[in-house]
Motif scaffolding. Structure first.
Motif, PDB file in Angstrom:
ATOM      1  N   LYS A   1      46.585  47.484  38.854  1.00  0.00           N
ATOM      2  CA  LYS A   1      45.176  47.685  38.504  1.00  0.00           C
ATOM      3  C   LYS A   1      44.305  48.045  39.713  1.00  0.00           C
ATOM      4  CE  LYS A   1      44.827  43.678  36.457  1.00  0.00           C
ATOM      5  NZ  LYS A   1      44.254  42.504  35.754  1.00  0.00           N
ATOM      6  N   THR A   2      44.619  47.458  40.863  1.00  0.00           N
ATOM      7  CA  THR A   2      43.716  47.568  42.013  1.00  0.00           C
ATOM      8  C   THR A   2      44.339  48.215  43.243  1.00  0.00           C
ATOM      9  OG1 THR A   2      44.296  45.418  42.974  1.00  0.00           O
ATOM     10  CG2 THR A   2      42.621  45.425  41.232  1.00  0.00           C
ATOM     11  N   GLY A   3      45.658  48.352  43.249  1.00  0.00           N
ATOM     12  CA  GLY A   3      46.340  48.889  44.423  1.00  0.00           C
ATOM     13  C   GLY A   3      46.665  47.833  45.468  1.00  0.00           C
ATOM     14  N   GLN A   4      46.327  46.555  45.190  1.00  0.00           N
ATOM     15  CA  GLN A   4      46.631  45.454  46.098  1.00  0.00           C
ATOM     16  C   GLN A   4      47.177  44.277  45.311  1.00  0.00           C
ATOM     17  OE1 GLN A   4      42.580  45.427  48.108  1.00  0.00           O
ATOM     18  NE2 GLN A   4      43.880  45.114  49.906  1.00  0.00           N
ATOM     19  N   ALA A   5      48.329  43.761  45.748  1.00  0.00           N
ATOM     20  CA  ALA A   5      48.914  42.607  45.073  1.00  0.00           C
ATOM     21  C   ALA A   5      48.254  41.313  45.513  1.00  0.00           C
ATOM     22  CB  ALA A   5      50.418  42.548  45.349  1.00  0.00           C
ATOM     23  N   LEU A  33      48.971  14.080  32.251  1.00  0.00           N
ATOM     24  CA  LEU A  33      49.003  12.929  33.156  1.00  0.00           C
ATOM     25  C   LEU A  33      47.613  12.365  33.445  1.00  0.00           C
ATOM     26  CD1 LEU A  33      51.634  14.365  35.652  1.00  0.00           C
ATOM     27  CD2 LEU A  33      52.021  12.544  33.970  1.00  0.00           C
ATOM     28  N   GLY A  34      46.574  13.140  33.157  1.00  0.00           N
ATOM     29  CA  GLY A  34      45.223  12.640  33.317  1.00  0.00           C
ATOM     30  C   GLY A  34      44.766  12.441  34.748  1.00  0.00           C
ATOM     31  N   LEU A  35      45.315  13.203  35.673  1.00  0.00           N
ATOM     32  CA  LEU A  35      44.936  13.081  37.084  1.00  0.00           C
ATOM     33  C   LEU A  35      43.665  13.877  37.374  1.00  0.00           C
ATOM     34  CD1 LEU A  35      48.492  13.525  38.648  1.00  0.00           C
ATOM     35  CD2 LEU A  35      47.235  11.373  38.378  1.00  0.00           C
ATOM     36  N   ASP A  36      43.016  13.511  38.468  1.00  0.00           N
ATOM     37  CA  ASP A  36      41.807  14.215  38.888  1.00  0.00           C
ATOM     38  C   ASP A  36      42.217  15.461  39.678  1.00  0.00           C
ATOM     39  OD1 ASP A  36      39.272  14.976  39.543  1.00  0.00           O
ATOM     40  OD2 ASP A  36      38.961  13.420  41.065  1.00  0.00           O
ATOM     41  N   VAL A  37      42.314  16.587  38.981  1.00  0.00           N
ATOM     42  CA  VAL A  37      42.772  17.836  39.593  1.00  0.00           C
ATOM     43  C   VAL A  37      41.782  18.942  39.268  1.00  0.00           C
ATOM     44  CG1 VAL A  37      44.621  19.544  39.717  1.00  0.00           C
ATOM     45  CG2 VAL A  37      45.192  17.134  39.360  1.00  0.00           C
ATOM     46  N   GLU A  38      41.313  19.625  40.298  1.00  0.00           N
ATOM     47  CA  GLU A  38      40.487  20.815  40.109  1.00  0.00           C
ATOM     48  C   GLU A  38      41.396  22.035  40.162  1.00  0.00           C
ATOM     49  OE1 GLU A  38      37.000  23.465  42.324  1.00  0.00           O
ATOM     50  OE2 GLU A  38      37.488  21.456  43.076  1.00  0.00           O
ATOM     51  N   LYS A  39      41.514  22.751  39.054  1.00  0.00           N
ATOM     52  CA  LYS A  39      42.409  23.901  38.975  1.00  0.00           C
ATOM     53  C   LYS A  39      41.629  25.191  39.234  1.00  0.00           C
ATOM     54  CE  LYS A  39      43.984  22.749  34.841  1.00  0.00           C
ATOM     55  NZ  LYS A  39      43.485  21.372  34.610  1.00  0.00           N
ATOM     56  N   VAL A  40      42.161  26.004  40.145  1.00  0.00           N
ATOM     57  CA  VAL A  40      41.519  27.258  40.527  1.00  0.00           C
ATOM     58  C   VAL A  40      42.462  28.414  40.170  1.00  0.00           C
ATOM     59  CG1 VAL A  40      40.513  28.608  42.410  1.00  0.00           C
ATOM     60  CG2 VAL A  40      40.351  26.086  42.436  1.00  0.00           C
ATOM     61  N   PRO A  41      42.189  29.168  39.105  1.00  0.00           N
ATOM     62  CA  PRO A  41      43.072  30.293  38.751  1.00  0.00           C
ATOM     63  C   PRO A  41      42.922  31.448  39.742  1.00  0.00           C
ATOM     64  CG  PRO A  41      41.177  30.220  37.284  1.00  0.00           C
ATOM     65  CD  PRO A  41      41.079  28.995  38.145  1.00  0.00           C
ATOM     66  N   VAL A  42      44.062  32.010  40.145  1.00  0.00           N
ATOM     67  CA  VAL A  42      44.069  33.132  41.080  1.00  0.00           C
ATOM     68  C   VAL A  42      45.030  34.192  40.547  1.00  0.00           C
ATOM     69  CG1 VAL A  42      44.437  33.875  43.462  1.00  0.00           C
ATOM     70  CG2 VAL A  42      43.636  31.543  43.007  1.00  0.00           C
ATOM     71  N   GLU A  43      44.567  35.424  40.433  1.00  0.00           N
ATOM     72  CA  GLU A  43      45.437  36.516  39.974  1.00  0.00           C
ATOM     73  C   GLU A  43      46.055  37.215  41.177  1.00  0.00           C
ATOM     74  OE1 GLU A  43      45.436  40.647  37.317  1.00  0.00           O
ATOM     75  OE2 GLU A  43      43.540  39.754  37.967  1.00  0.00           O
ATOM     76  N   LEU A  44      47.376  37.208  41.218  1.00  0.00           N
ATOM     77  CA  LEU A  44      48.122  37.898  42.269  1.00  0.00           C
ATOM     78  C   LEU A  44      49.323  38.595  41.645  1.00  0.00           C
ATOM     79  CD1 LEU A  44      48.407  35.112  45.027  1.00  0.00           C
ATOM     80  CD2 LEU A  44      46.679  36.892  44.868  1.00  0.00           C
ATOM     81  N   GLY A  45      49.890  39.558  42.359  1.00  0.00           N
ATOM     82  CA  GLY A  45      51.167  40.117  41.936  1.00  0.00           C
ATOM     83  C   GLY A  45      51.136  41.561  41.504  1.00  0.00           C
ATOM     84  N   TYR A  46      52.214  41.941  40.842  1.00  0.00           N
ATOM     85  CA  TYR A  46      52.428  43.334  40.456  1.00  0.00           C
ATOM     86  C   TYR A  46      51.359  43.827  39.478  1.00  0.00           C
ATOM     87  CZ  TYR A  46      54.833  47.461  38.583  1.00  0.00           C
ATOM     88  OH  TYR A  46      55.152  48.725  38.174  1.00  0.00           O
ATOM     89  N   GLY A  47      50.987  42.953  38.526  1.00  0.00           N
ATOM     90  CA  GLY A  47      49.959  43.342  37.569  1.00  0.00           C
ATOM     91  C   GLY A  47      48.650  43.670  38.255  1.00  0.00           C
ATOM     92  N   LYS A  48      48.279  42.869  39.244  1.00  0.00           N
ATOM     93  CA  LYS A  48      47.051  43.138  39.999  1.00  0.00           C
ATOM     94  C   LYS A  48      47.204  44.410  40.828  1.00  0.00           C
ATOM     95  CE  LYS A  48      43.786  41.068  43.221  1.00  0.00           C
ATOM     96  NZ  LYS A  48      43.229  39.827  43.765  1.00  0.00           N
TER      97      LYS A  48
END
Length: 333
Positions: free
Chosen positions: A44-48, A26-41
């Motif tokens: 690995k870390t003991g915190q989702a 769509l070509g919109l002005d969007v800043e994307k910020v990846p965040v890892e959350l959930g069971y996989g995290k």
């Protein structure tokens, strides 16, 4: 727009990239910020989800979320409930509309309603005590919570048919009398027509005559159950988008789960994630782009691009490409 992108677990890692690909088209002005959350995290870390994660999310305008695997471990902190409460996203919105070529249990296409669910209290209050002989959860209904969810439902009703149905169980659970009374008062103050139904009666009526309803407002658990049940009208939980709306933030996610049994096979249906993106665009005010995304999904289905969960043989990538190609074609006009 500053957008937190959370793929989550399982097929979330396939359908969210599909939705992001559509967004990029769509070509919109969007800043994307990846965040890892959930069971996989959590593995690995003991915190989702951590306090730092929450600060990142609070710094974004909205969130595009995949799916989370929730293990049966009492020490596992629910990611969804944490985000909803910390960002005070009080309204869960689930539109229920038919899709081209897809038939649900009634094989009909004359319905189009939306379930507005209170999202921060009720039986999902999180106030619990677990024991060997007795366990309990505290059901919380407040005037504030009831007023603002009713207000949101009325806002939607004003954009649609100016009527709401209040769903409750006040004949058995007296706490629902507060919810019912406040919703009635709020609808009257907004000059919105209203009626009410007991939740068990509503479940029957939504299956037998869904075309009679437009905006439905209810408490947390009832809304969760009714909206999942209503997926049978559309054809699959894998087709439903949803939004979690607060005063400052919003969170958009497909209704389906992480589906670990098909994760990594490239056959997950991306439609719910792409339609969740459409809801995000509407929330942010990009109405023409949202309409184009919806049109592109409908066009792909009309052309027979159908994933295995709907009886087809197309992959996640092929479905996504069909949606993207339609958008590109329309944008060139």
């Amino acid at each position: 727009m500053k957008l937190a992108v959370i793929e989550g677990d399982g097929i979330g890692k396939e359908v969210i990239p599909a939705a992001v690909e559509v967004l990029d088209t769509l070509g919109l002005d969007v800043e994307k910020v990846p965040v890892e959350l959930g069971y996989g995290k959590w593995e690995k870390t003991g915190q989702a989800i951590t306090d730092d994660d929450l600060e990142v999310l609070k710094g974004c305008d909205c969130i595009l979320f995949g799916a989370i695997t929730t293990p049966p471990d009492p020490n596992y902190k629910s990611v969804l409930l944490t985000i909803r409460k910390e960002l005070d996203m009080y309204a869960n919105i689930r539109p229920i509309r038919p899709l081209p070529t897809v038939r649900g249990i009634l094989d009909r296409s004359n319905f189009n309603f939306v379930i507005v669910r209170e999202n921060t209290e009720g039986l999902y209050s999180g106030i619990e005590e677990i024991g060997q002989d007795i366990s309990w959860t505290k059901r919380v209904i407040t005037r504030k919570g009831s007023e603002r969810i009713a207000g949101y439902a009325c806002k939607l009703a004003k954009e649609r048919k100016n009527r709401i149905v209040i769903v409750h169980k006040s004949n058995v659970m007296k706490s629902d009398k507060l919810f019912l009374d406040v919703c009635r008062e709020t609808a009257a103050s907004h000059d919105v027509d209203y009626s009410d139904e007991l939740v068990d009666t509503m479940a029957y009526k939504l299956i037998s005559s869904p075309e009679k309803y437009d905006v439905i407002v209810t408490t947390n658990l009832f809304g969760d159950i009714l909206s999942d049940m209503s997926a049978a009208l559309v054809g699959s939980l894998g087709l439903l988008p949803s939004a979690n709306i607060g005063t400052k933030h919003a969170f958009f996610e497909p209704v389906h789960g992480s589906a670990p049994d098909i994760a990594g096979k490239g056959i997950a249906n991306p439609i719910a994630a792409i339609l969740s993106l459409m809801m995000m665009l509407e929330w942010y005010g990009h109405m023409s782009e949202a309409a184009l995304v919806e049109e592109a999904v409908d066009a792909a289905l009309t052309e027979g691009i159908i994933t295995p969960d709907m009886g087809g043989a197309y992959t996640t990538k092929e479905m996504t490409c069909a949606v993207v190609d339609h958008i590109k074609k329309e944008m060139r006009k």
